[in-house]
Scaffold this active site. Structure first.
Site, PDB file in Angstrom:
ATOM      1  N   LYS A 129     -10.396 -37.586 -16.295  1.00  0.00           N
ATOM      2  CA  LYS A 129      -9.027 -37.786 -16.524  1.00  0.00           C
ATOM      3  C   LYS A 129      -7.917 -38.732 -15.507  1.00  0.00           C
ATOM      4  CE  LYS A 129      -9.093 -34.211 -19.527  1.00  0.00           C
ATOM      5  NZ  LYS A 129      -9.508 -34.723 -21.017  1.00  0.00           N
ATOM      6  N   ASP A 135      -6.504 -24.258 -15.148  1.00  0.00           N
ATOM      7  CA  ASP A 135      -6.820 -25.954 -15.857  1.00  0.00           C
ATOM      8  C   ASP A 135      -6.449 -26.361 -15.494  1.00  0.00           C
ATOM      9  OD1 ASP A 135      -8.985 -27.534 -16.651  1.00  0.00           O
ATOM     10  OD2 ASP A 135      -8.832 -26.241 -18.403  1.00  0.00           O
ATOM     11  N   TRP A 177      -7.785 -25.543 -25.043  1.00  0.00           N
ATOM     12  CA  TRP A 177      -8.506 -24.893 -23.978  1.00  0.00           C
ATOM     13  C   TRP A 177      -8.037 -24.096 -23.181  1.00  0.00           C
ATOM     14  CZ3 TRP A 177     -11.918 -28.774 -24.856  1.00  0.00           C
ATOM     15  CH2 TRP A 177     -11.903 -29.793 -25.471  1.00  0.00           C
TER      16      TRP A 177
END
Length: 362
Positions: A197, A173, A103
């Site tokens: 999540k 992030d 990511w």
């Protein structure tokens, strides 16, 4: 009603049962409006109250004051990969990225489209088995910002101590571990997270930012891609993902009811310890991917002696009501995602399954 399973998927992930029951209870008639939350106007007083409460609850959990705003956006963390350099990477300056997995690589790829970038540290050469040490981080001269990914779902690694770079803006992030424990949120100029999540259902992306970052953004980028647009309109410039924000607010209330972030941390440490203990005491039958000092409390990644055994493990686990244990397609193996809503009972069931599977196949 079918029995609920233990959901170890990496995302969308498990939600607290209490929250789901509350949603179910008021789905047809939200607070005597005579309408579902799925139907009410985002301009109504009922929804504006949800929007305000969600921002206040998140800031309260993170200990943030009036110098921060919370925005509820769409497009996932993947859109933030581009929005951040569009808004904060001026011509002639450099954005620094610390690479710890897939990511962060994707975030860097997007930033390269808009300006100069610099890799301040990377652990790619070891297949991202660890987080870089602070000594390994080499910043560029006067970076516009430094970007990190706090937890790496695919590789199962996590920053145990979050870095700080003085006056250089730090952006993170935190899609896969926000609210998993208390942390110094004021270290960060901007935090972003896809909700699916630890925060709620998919569809909403949370951005937490210092107010000064949400002003005077470049006017040569599209209106919807300027943070200023959303801050000025309290995340209501266009129709928001109202249902997702509503559920997110209920999840924030649930976190508070669990003893806040300190209570959540205790639960998360207990849950992960059950699985890691099983891996470490398996005499090499289970092999963890991440180095011990970089292990994630959210995503536990491990291998078995063969790919055939891994496939058998995932199939048999699913039959036992343990869902989503197959590893990410890019690295294989197995992965148990133990986000905030996963119960201790779920991790105990996984531990027992792992012990039984080793006994049969070891």
């Amino acid at each position: 009603m079918a029995q609920r399973v233990f959901n170890f998927n990496a995302g969308p992930a498990a939600l607290p049962l209490e929250v789901l029951e509350e949603v179910q209870g008021e789905l047809l008639n939200y607070q005597e409006t005579g309408m579902s939350i799925l139907e009410i106007s985002h301009r109504s007083k009922a929804y504006e109250a949800i929007n305000r409460q969600a921002e206040a609850n998140l800031k309260d959990l993170l200990g943030l004051g009036d110098n921060y705003r919370v925005l509820f956006l769409q497009g996932g963390a993947s859109t933030q990969f581009a929005m951040i350099p569009m808004n904060f990477l001026p011509s002639g300056q450099t954005a620094d990225y610390i690479l710890t997995g897939a990511w962060s690589e994707k975030a860097l790829k997007e930033a390269k489209l808009f300006g100069n970038t610099h890799v301040a540290a990377t652990t790619a050469d070891g297949n991202y088995k660890r987080i870089p040490t602070f000594e390994e981080i080499q910043l560029s001269d006067d970076p516009a910002y430094v970007h990190i990914t706090s937890n790496n779902t695919i590789f199962g690694t996590q920053w145990k101590t979050l870095p700080s770079f003085g006056e250089v803006p730090l952006i993170a992030d935190m899609s896969s571990d926000i609210l998993y424990k208390p942390f110094e949120a004021e270290k960060f100029s901007l935090i972003y997270a896809g909700a699916q999540k630890n925060l709620g259902p998919s569809g909403v992306t949370v951005v937490i930012a210092r107010k000064e970052l949400l002003e005077n953004n470049p006017k040569d980028i599209p209106t919807m891609l300027r943070y200023e647009t959303h801050a000025k309109n309290d995340s209501l410039y266009n129709t928001p993902p109202a249902f997702s924000v509503y559920v997110l607010n209920l999840v924030l209330q649930w976190v508070k009811s669990q003893g806040g972030l300190a209570g959540i941390q205790k639960r998360n440490e207990e849950k992960a310890a059950l699985v890691y203990h099983t891996i470490d005491n398996s005499n090499g039958f289970y092999i963890g991917h991440a180095q011990k000092d970089s292990r994630s409390l959210m995503n536990i990644t491990f291998r078995l002696p063969s790919e055939d055994l891994e496939k058998t493990f995932a199939v048999e686990a699913e039959k036992a009501g343990l869902i989503g244990l197959k590893g990410h397609r890019s690295v294989g193996g197995l992965r148990a995602s133990t986000y905030n809503a996963m119960t201790i009972e779920g991790c105990q069931a996984l531990q027992q399954f792992m012990l039984n599977f080793q006994q049969k196949n070891g």
